[in-house]
Design an enzyme around this catalytic site. Sequence first.
Site, PDB file in Angstrom:
ATOM      1  CB  SER A  94      -0.850  -0.001   1.280  1.00 35.67           C
ATOM      2  OG  SER A  94      -1.456   1.254   1.492  1.00 35.67           O
ATOM      3  CE1 TYR A 123      -4.312  -2.004   4.925  1.00 35.99           C
ATOM      4  CE2 TYR A 123      -3.183   0.085   4.565  1.00 35.99           C
ATOM      5  CZ  TYR A 123      -3.836  -1.027   4.067  1.00 35.99           C
ATOM      6  OH  TYR A 123      -3.996  -1.166   2.704  1.00 35.99           O
TER       7      TYR A 123
END
Length: 260
Positions: free
Chosen positions: A142, A155
């Site tokens: 990401s 995350y």
Amino acid sequence: MLRGKTALITGSTSGIGQGIAEAFAVKGCNIVLNGFGDAGEIELLRSRLAADHGVTVRYDNADMSKGDAITAMMDKAIAEFGAVDILVNNAGIQHVAPIDDFPIEKWEAVVAIDLMSSFYTIRRALQAMKERKWGRIINVASAHALVASPFKSAYVAAKHGVAGLTKTVALEVAEQGITVNAVCPGYVLTPLVKKQIPDTAKARGITEQQVIKDVLLAAQPTKQFVTVAEVAALCVFLASDDAASITGAIMPIEGGWTAH
Ligand code: NAD
């Protein structure tokens, strides 16, 4: 050159993973799908990919938070196809909360699914790749593997961990025809992101268009979502022979987000 190879994509019953699975099926790869969802819809996806592209498509419901289940999935795929030639670690979840209020079980689940699962898949995939002197490992990280956002500690930590894992494994197998890379998307309008838009609009008292422009795409200079097709095409390129010298790369595909 990808025809006849086997691609296993974790978390491929939805969103980005499904797009990646279809892109490899188009290239003639046998596919192992994985992920949760409605059994009937998953079977429709499996049979459609097989029929449309003339490839073998299997589905494995292994839970990416469970090491034993991941190992069993890998062993089953390798027993059937001889190797997982292309491993795409894509399954992921998100939880948003301030660090001092972050539920411990959510933190552990995010790290297990978004980071630890790749350790379990990679360790099992490598032997057959080494025997074939060819392999491609693509970790769907990401933009949050490169930069942080508040309230996403688990995350961001997991995705930064994926970047470290990617570089380390790339160095370990660099002489054996195996490349290991991470792709780092910005916002992609998958079902997961779509679901957040009405709730965010309500919570902030703004329109859904304003949520997209002022909240989701605020950090993305192009002011456009990255598309599933773009991420899938990058993965297919990284699996090609033209990308044989690309390894250990943490590759942004985020509309300029991390250029800030
Ligand atoms: P999604 O929710 O549409 O798909 C996630 C997939 O993972 C689904 O198939 C789901 O069933 C599967 N999954 C979740 N938990 C699982 C578990 N325990 N075991 C097995 N499968 C499980 O999400 P997406 O947006 O397509 O995200 C895919 C990947 O891309 C994730 O790693 C995510 O972090 C990453 N990513 C997404 C975006 C975005 O904006 N959508 C941006 C950057 C990175």
